[in-house]
Write a protein that holds these residues in place. Structure first.
Motif, PDB file in Angstrom:
ATOM      1  N   LEU A  33       0.714  -1.137   0.245  1.00 16.68           N
ATOM      2  CA  LEU A  33       0.143   0.264   0.163  1.00 16.68           C
ATOM      3  C   LEU A  33       0.893   1.299   0.517  1.00 16.68           C
ATOM      4  O   LEU A  33       2.423   1.060  -0.031  1.00 16.68           O
ATOM      5  CB  LEU A  33      -0.736   0.150   0.998  1.00 16.68           C
ATOM      6  N   PRO A  34       0.441   2.030  -0.317  1.00 14.95           N
ATOM      7  CA  PRO A  34       0.731   3.581  -0.343  1.00 14.95           C
ATOM      8  C   PRO A  34       1.714   3.554   1.346  1.00 14.95           C
ATOM      9  O   PRO A  34       1.181   3.998   1.387  1.00 14.95           O
ATOM     10  CB  PRO A  34      -0.188   5.132  -0.355  1.00 14.95           C
ATOM     11  N   GLY A  36       4.239   1.975   2.221  1.00 19.28           N
ATOM     12  CA  GLY A  36       4.773   0.929   2.370  1.00 19.28           C
ATOM     13  C   GLY A  36       4.152   0.212   3.072  1.00 19.28           C
ATOM     14  O   GLY A  36       4.617  -1.288   3.640  1.00 19.28           O
ATOM     15  N   PHE A  37       2.911   0.083   4.121  1.00 15.55           N
ATOM     16  CA  PHE A  37       2.767  -0.815   4.694  1.00 15.55           C
ATOM     17  C   PHE A  37       2.062  -2.455   3.347  1.00 15.55           C
ATOM     18  O   PHE A  37       1.732  -1.528   2.380  1.00 15.55           O
ATOM     19  CB  PHE A  37       1.513  -0.133   5.654  1.00 15.55           C
ATOM     20  N   ARG A  38       2.379  -2.928   4.020  1.00 10.77           N
ATOM     21  CA  ARG A  38       2.044  -4.447   3.095  1.00 10.77           C
ATOM     22  C   ARG A  38       0.935  -4.718   3.983  1.00 10.77           C
ATOM     23  O   ARG A  38       0.681  -5.257   5.398  1.00 10.77           O
ATOM     24  CB  ARG A  38       3.072  -5.296   3.396  1.00 10.77           C
ATOM     25  N   ILE A  39      -0.523  -5.708   3.103  1.00 12.38           N
ATOM     26  CA  ILE A  39      -0.865  -6.489   3.522  1.00 12.38           C
ATOM     27  C   ILE A  39      -1.341  -7.881   2.369  1.00 12.38           C
ATOM     28  O   ILE A  39      -0.848  -7.642   1.905  1.00 12.38           O
ATOM     29  CB  ILE A  39      -3.025  -5.869   3.253  1.00 12.38           C
ATOM     30  N   GLY A  40      -2.952  -8.621   3.266  1.00 15.05           N
ATOM     31  CA  GLY A  40      -1.966  -9.790   1.692  1.00 15.05           C
ATOM     32  C   GLY A  40      -3.545 -10.064   1.612  1.00 15.05           C
ATOM     33  O   GLY A  40      -4.701  -9.509   1.825  1.00 15.05           O
ATOM     34  N   LEU A  41      -3.995 -11.329   0.630  1.00 16.09           N
ATOM     35  CA  LEU A  41      -4.799 -11.903   0.647  1.00 16.09           C
ATOM     36  C   LEU A  41      -5.720 -12.025   1.990  1.00 16.09           C
ATOM     37  O   LEU A  41      -7.018 -12.158   1.618  1.00 16.09           O
ATOM     38  CB  LEU A  41      -4.743 -13.213  -0.270  1.00 16.09           C
ATOM     39  N   ASP A  42      -5.279 -12.583   2.757  1.00 19.32           N
ATOM     40  CA  ASP A  42      -6.123 -12.877   4.160  1.00 19.32           C
ATOM     41  C   ASP A  42      -7.142 -12.508   4.718  1.00 19.32           C
ATOM     42  O   ASP A  42      -8.337 -12.006   4.744  1.00 19.32           O
ATOM     43  CB  ASP A  42      -4.742 -13.355   4.871  1.00 19.32           C
ATOM     44  N   GLY A  43      -6.447 -11.316   4.003  1.00 19.04           N
ATOM     45  CA  GLY A  43      -7.317 -10.142   5.273  1.00 19.04           C
ATOM     46  C   GLY A  43      -8.148  -9.452   4.102  1.00 19.04           C
ATOM     47  O   GLY A  43      -9.343  -8.885   4.605  1.00 19.04           O
ATOM     48  N   LEU A  44      -7.920  -8.755   3.367  1.00 13.61           N
ATOM     49  CA  LEU A  44      -8.970  -8.931   2.413  1.00 13.61           C
ATOM     50  C   LEU A  44     -10.220  -9.892   1.920  1.00 13.61           C
ATOM     51  O   LEU A  44     -11.127 -10.151   1.686  1.00 13.61           O
ATOM     52  CB  LEU A  44      -8.470  -8.693   0.446  1.00 13.61           C
ATOM     53  N   ILE A  45      -9.307 -11.848   2.012  1.00 11.41           N
ATOM     54  CA  ILE A  45     -10.788 -12.748   2.188  1.00 11.41           C
ATOM     55  C   ILE A  45     -11.858 -12.189   3.440  1.00 11.41           C
ATOM     56  O   ILE A  45     -12.367 -12.401   3.540  1.00 11.41           O
ATOM     57  CB  ILE A  45     -10.191 -14.108   1.951  1.00 11.41           C
TER      58      ILE A  45
END
Length: 125
Positions: A33-34, A36-45
């Motif tokens: 994400l803008p 530099g924070f990173r997320i993954g598919l787990d959170g989106l699901i």
């Protein structure tokens, strides 16, 4: 016979660990994400109401099942299960739970627990 180092060709366990690391990264940190924070598919699901958190927990359970096949001790598997359970329970809370899912990264925590176990085993040999 020469001793094989981790990551060297021919290691089924090493390949399995690499596959689980890749899956954990995909689930927890694959999207930048803008800022530099990173997320993954787990959170989106997990954003999908009702079943999202259960589907994400199922993917997380796969990592634990594979770790069990690699003969990790029950204590390590229990800690891994608690990480997933915590993410599932808190993740079910609207809004706060979704933010928690993005930050807690249970899958990468679990892969670190697995790696720490194997590193301890390698040092004792």
């Amino acid at each position: 016979m020469p001793e094989r180092r981790p990551g060297q060709a021919g290691g089924g366990a090493d390949a399995g660990r690499a596959r689980l690391k890749r899956l954990a990264w995909l689930l927890d940190s694959s999207i930048r994400l803008p800022g530099g924070f990173r997320i993954g598919l787990d959170g989106l699901i997990g954003l999908v109401p009702g079943v999202g958190d259960l589907v994400a927990a199922g993917l997380s359970a796969y990592i634990i099942a594979e770790a069990a096949r690699m003969k990790l001790p029950a204590g390590v598997l229990a800690r891994m299960g608690l990480n997933v359970l915590l993410e599932l329970l808190i993740g079910a809370i609207p809004l706060f739970g979704d933010l928690f899912d993005f930050a807690f990264k249970a899958n990468q925590r679990n892969v670190r627990l697995m790696d720490a176990h194997f590193d301890r085993m390698a040092r004792t040999r």
